[in-house]
Design a protein around this motif. Structure first.
Motif, mmCIF file in Angstrom:
data_model
loop_
_atom_site.group_PDB
_atom_site.id
_atom_site.type_symbol
_atom_site.label_atom_id
_atom_site.label_comp_id
_atom_site.label_asym_id
_atom_site.label_seq_id
_atom_site.Cartn_x
_atom_site.Cartn_y
_atom_site.Cartn_z
ATOM 1 N N LYS A 7 66.786 62.299 44.883
ATOM 2 C CA LYS A 7 66.407 60.903 45.070
ATOM 3 C C LYS A 7 65.219 60.535 44.175
ATOM 4 C CE LYS A 7 65.527 57.458 48.568
ATOM 5 N NZ LYS A 7 65.475 57.146 49.999
ATOM 6 N N SER A 8 64.267 61.438 44.035
ATOM 7 C CA SER A 8 63.088 61.151 43.205
ATOM 8 C C SER A 8 63.474 60.978 41.734
ATOM 9 C CB SER A 8 62.043 62.249 43.353
ATOM 10 O OG SER A 8 62.567 63.501 42.926
ATOM 11 N N ASP A 9 64.467 61.746 41.258
ATOM 12 C CA ASP A 9 64.927 61.598 39.873
ATOM 13 C C ASP A 9 65.608 60.250 39.662
ATOM 14 O OD1 ASP A 9 63.988 64.118 39.187
ATOM 15 O OD2 ASP A 9 65.924 65.085 39.547
ATOM 16 N N ILE A 10 66.385 59.833 40.638
ATOM 17 C CA ILE A 10 67.056 58.533 40.539
ATOM 18 C C ILE A 10 66.027 57.408 40.516
ATOM 19 C CG2 ILE A 10 68.617 56.928 41.724
ATOM 20 C CD1 ILE A 10 70.050 59.459 42.849
ATOM 21 N N GLU A 11 65.010 57.513 41.356
ATOM 22 C CA GLU A 11 63.973 56.480 41.404
ATOM 23 C C GLU A 11 63.214 56.384 40.072
ATOM 24 O OE1 GLU A 11 63.694 54.148 43.739
ATOM 25 O OE2 GLU A 11 65.445 55.105 44.629
ATOM 26 N N LYS A 12 62.892 57.538 39.461
ATOM 27 C CA LYS A 12 62.209 57.542 38.154
ATOM 28 C C LYS A 12 63.085 56.892 37.094
ATOM 29 C CE LYS A 12 59.769 61.857 38.964
ATOM 30 N NZ LYS A 12 59.684 63.266 38.556
ATOM 31 N N TRP A 13 64.370 57.239 37.112
ATOM 32 C CA TRP A 13 65.318 56.681 36.149
ATOM 33 C C TRP A 13 65.394 55.159 36.301
ATOM 34 C CZ3 TRP A 13 70.495 54.904 37.414
ATOM 35 C CH2 TRP A 13 71.294 54.671 36.303
ATOM 36 N N LYS A 14 65.516 54.690 37.519
ATOM 37 C CA LYS A 14 65.591 53.254 37.771
ATOM 38 C C LYS A 14 64.317 52.544 37.333
ATOM 39 C CE LYS A 14 68.801 53.212 41.669
ATOM 40 N NZ LYS A 14 68.945 52.867 43.109
ATOM 41 N N LYS A 15 63.174 53.148 37.620
ATOM 42 C CA LYS A 15 61.890 52.539 37.247
ATOM 43 C C LYS A 15 61.797 52.378 35.733
ATOM 44 C CE LYS A 15 56.897 53.189 38.015
ATOM 45 N NZ LYS A 15 56.403 52.916 36.698
ATOM 46 N N ARG A 16 62.130 53.422 34.988
ATOM 47 C CA ARG A 16 62.080 53.357 33.532
ATOM 48 C C ARG A 16 63.049 52.301 32.998
ATOM 49 N NH1 ARG A 16 62.001 59.645 33.429
ATOM 50 N NH2 ARG A 16 59.764 60.028 33.372
ATOM 51 N N ALA A 17 64.254 52.297 33.526
ATOM 52 C CA ALA A 17 65.247 51.315 33.078
ATOM 53 C C ALA A 17 64.778 49.892 33.381
ATOM 54 C CB ALA A 17 66.597 51.589 33.736
ATOM 55 N N ASN A 18 64.199 49.679 34.545
ATOM 56 C CA ASN A 18 63.692 48.354 34.916
ATOM 57 C C ASN A 18 62.532 47.913 34.052
ATOM 58 O OD1 ASN A 18 65.342 47.256 36.921
ATOM 59 N ND2 ASN A 18 64.411 48.542 38.490
ATOM 60 N N GLU A 19 61.785 48.872 33.517
ATOM 61 C CA GLU A 19 60.648 48.552 32.654
ATOM 62 C C GLU A 19 61.087 48.265 31.220
ATOM 63 O OE1 GLU A 19 58.092 51.916 33.303
ATOM 64 O OE2 GLU A 19 57.297 51.062 35.176
ATOM 65 N N GLY A 20 62.390 48.322 30.969
ATOM 66 C CA GLY A 20 62.903 47.941 29.664
ATOM 67 C C GLY A 20 63.078 49.070 28.675
ATOM 68 N N GLU A 21 62.895 50.303 29.116
ATOM 69 C CA GLU A 21 63.148 51.414 28.208
ATOM 70 C C GLU A 21 64.544 51.974 28.472
ATOM 71 O OE1 GLU A 21 61.329 55.535 29.224
ATOM 72 O OE2 GLU A 21 59.872 54.066 29.979
ATOM 73 N N VAL A 22 65.066 52.692 27.488
ATOM 74 C CA VAL A 22 66.333 53.368 27.691
ATOM 75 C C VAL A 22 66.009 54.640 28.456
ATOM 76 C CG1 VAL A 22 68.339 54.444 26.611
ATOM 77 C CG2 VAL A 22 67.357 52.366 25.626
ATOM 78 N N ALA A 23 66.537 54.729 29.655
ATOM 79 C CA ALA A 23 66.236 55.834 30.564
ATOM 80 C C ALA A 23 67.472 56.717 30.703
ATOM 81 C CB ALA A 23 65.819 55.290 31.925
ATOM 82 N N PHE A 24 67.233 58.013 30.826
ATOM 83 C CA PHE A 24 68.317 58.992 30.877
ATOM 84 C C PHE A 24 68.310 59.731 32.202
ATOM 85 C CE2 PHE A 24 66.900 58.454 26.554
ATOM 86 C CZ PHE A 24 68.083 58.299 25.842
ATOM 87 N N ILE A 25 69.504 59.945 32.721
ATOM 88 C CA ILE A 25 69.656 60.823 33.873
ATOM 89 C C ILE A 25 70.965 61.589 33.694
ATOM 90 C CG2 ILE A 25 70.784 59.123 35.382
ATOM 91 C CD1 ILE A 25 68.994 60.399 37.665
#
Length: 106
Positions: A7-25
């Motif tokens: 769950k913590s990895d998903i939350e980090k991924w979502k946060k990065r994506a929401n901040e406008g960066e290309v986020a990877f999971i």
């Protein structure tokens, strides 16, 4: 079917994506359409234009975007997955492929 995510990895991924960066999971995955693959990396960005521009670097077509409500993303598989993760210095994601999914890239 996705599995092997915290769950913590998903939350980090979502946060990065929401901040406008290309986020990877990267996670383990099974899809009958692609039985040769056991992992997928989702490259997401809340800003679809940013995601399209990023994808152009890797010859990813805009029509390949899974246009989810908050997290449009590309699904990266196989050699393309590994190559893009290397070029993007996504060592943590690569480690999932190498240590937990050694047979993924057959």
């Amino acid at each position: 079917m996705a599995f092997g995510l915290k769950k913590s990895d998903i939350e980090k991924w979502k946060k990065r994506a929401n901040e406008g960066e290309v986020a990877f999971i990267t996670h383990f995955w099974f899809d009958e359409r692609f039985p040769q693959y056991r992992t997928v990396t989702k490259a997401a960005c809340a800003n679809k234009d940013t995601l399209i521009q990023w994808g152009q670097k890797y010859n990813l077509k805009p029509e390949w975007i899974h246009d989810r409500k908050d997290f449009p993303h590309f699904d990266l598989l196989g050699d393309r997955q590994r190559d893009i993760l290397k070029k993007e210095n996504q060592y943590e994601q690569l480690e999932k492929l190498l240590t937990k999914g050694k047979d993924v890239m057959k």
